[in-house]
Enzyme design. Structure first.
Site, PDB file in Angstrom:
ATOM      1  CD  GLU A 155      60.572  54.706  50.558  1.00 26.18           C
ATOM      2  OE1 GLU A 155      60.289  54.052  49.456  1.00 26.18           O
ATOM      3  OE2 GLU A 155      61.596  54.759  50.897  1.00 26.18           O
ATOM      4  CG  ASN A 207      65.794  56.666  45.979  1.00 31.89           C
ATOM      5  OD1 ASN A 207      66.671  57.139  45.616  1.00 31.89           O
ATOM      6  ND2 ASN A 207      65.504  56.134  47.063  1.00 31.89           N
ATOM      7  CG  HIS A 263      65.262  56.797  51.494  1.00 33.38           C
ATOM      8  ND1 HIS A 263      66.131  56.094  51.972  1.00 33.38           N
ATOM      9  CD2 HIS A 263      64.627  56.326  50.512  1.00 33.38           C
ATOM     10  CE1 HIS A 263      65.528  54.584  51.399  1.00 33.38           C
ATOM     11  NE2 HIS A 263      64.808  54.886  50.464  1.00 33.38           N
ATOM     12  CB  SER A 291      60.256  44.754  48.202  1.00 33.94           C
ATOM     13  OG  SER A 291      61.384  44.901  48.979  1.00 33.94           O
ATOM     14  CE  LYS A 315      67.165  52.378  47.799  1.00 35.74           C
ATOM     15  NZ  LYS A 315      66.968  51.580  48.940  1.00 35.74           N
ATOM     16  CD  GLU A 318      68.507  53.272  51.548  1.00 38.19           C
ATOM     17  OE1 GLU A 318      69.061  54.086  50.518  1.00 38.19           O
ATOM     18  OE2 GLU A 318      68.029  52.266  51.204  1.00 38.19           O
ATOM     19  N   GLY A 333      64.291  47.160  49.819  1.00 38.50           N
ATOM     20  CA  GLY A 333      65.549  46.366  49.287  1.00 38.50           C
ATOM     21  C   GLY A 333      65.434  44.857  49.959  1.00 38.50           C
TER      22      GLY A 333
END
Ligand code: PEP
Length: 251
Positions: free
Chosen positions: A168, A10, A96, A213, A12, A98, A174
């Site tokens: 996730e 991904n 996701h 991560s 992003k 985000e 991240g």
């Protein structure tokens, strides 16, 4: 049951045309030695370019979002699933954290996007996960159960059969702080059991990826979990070398 082993990237909001080209070429070269399903989900504008570069390999191109609308029409700025398929996308990330956190996507929107993806012939990679606050409040399972209930309660059967699930944990995305292999396996087993309450056959064949991560040096330990069928990789998917090393840990 042998489940599909799958590593997806991904990107992003990262990348450039030059990066897409270099990455695609490196993946085409490495692909014959990678014996798992692979996909790289890039910003909309690079999907077609990446798909063309990856054509000689089994690595698929994907997108990171799509419109929840089933029919094209007056939705300025939105991208219909069929348009992504036209550009060569085979996968699309849906829900996701985000998108959920920064763009206010509810469980209903996630369900609608998963449905729209499957209607367009795409495989949705549907993300679920808890925040650090929720984990520390011992609410991981209740949060995930709610996210899974939305899917099993509101998606058509064909969507659940087609999708890939990604666990996730938000606190691991991240941050450089991955879930431990034990934490990942325990949550994956819980997710599979939640789906099995609804349909044991689908639960058995559903690929569940871990994301948060994942790096070349922790991938093999994470993949050792019986219910960990692969990874959704953010930062480490931006470089072909690290993405390939993670895929090698899968095979
Ligand atoms: C992600 O954004 O889906 C992700 C897993 O990111 P990272 O690997 O960088 O934690």
């Amino acid at each position: 049951m042998t489940r599909r082993k799958f590593v997806a990237g991904n990107w992003k909001m990262n990348g450039s045309a030059a990066q897409v080209d270099a990455f695609g070429r490196a993946l085409v070269e490495a692909a014959p030695s990678l014996d798992c399903h692979l996909a790289v989900c890039v910003p909309f504008v690079y999907v077609e370019r990446l798909a063309r570069t990856l054509e000689p390999s089994h690595v698929a191109a994907g997108a990171q979002d799509l419109s929840s609308e089933l029919e094209p029409g007056a939705f300025t700025g939105e991208i219909h699933g069929a348009m992504l398929a036209d550009c060569g996308a085979r996968y699309v990330v849906v829900g996701h954290s985000e998108r959920r956190e920064l763009f206010g996507e509810s469980d209903d929107v996630v369900v609608a996007k998963a449905e729209a993806a499957v209607a367009a012939g795409l495989t949705p990679i549907v993300c679920v996960g808890e925040s650090l606050e929720q984990r520390e409040a011992d609410a991981t399972e209740s949060v995930l159960a709610r996210q899974i209930d939305a899917l099993t309660g509101r998606c058509q059967r064909r969507t659940l059969e087609a999708m890939v699930l990604a666990y996730e944990p938000i606190w691991a995305i991240g941050t450089g702080r991955s879930a431990s292999p034990e934490q990942a396996q325990s949550v994956h087993a819980f997710l599979r059991s939640q789906i099995a309450n609804w349909d044991a056959t689908i639960a058995d064949s559903l690929p569940i990826l871990y994301g948060g991560s994942v790096k070349p040096d922790n991938a093999a330990a994470l993949f050792a979990g019986a219910d960990v069928d692969g990874a959704l990789v953010g930062g480490a998917s931006l470089k072909a070398d690290s993405f390939v090393d993670i895929a090698r840990a899968m095979v």
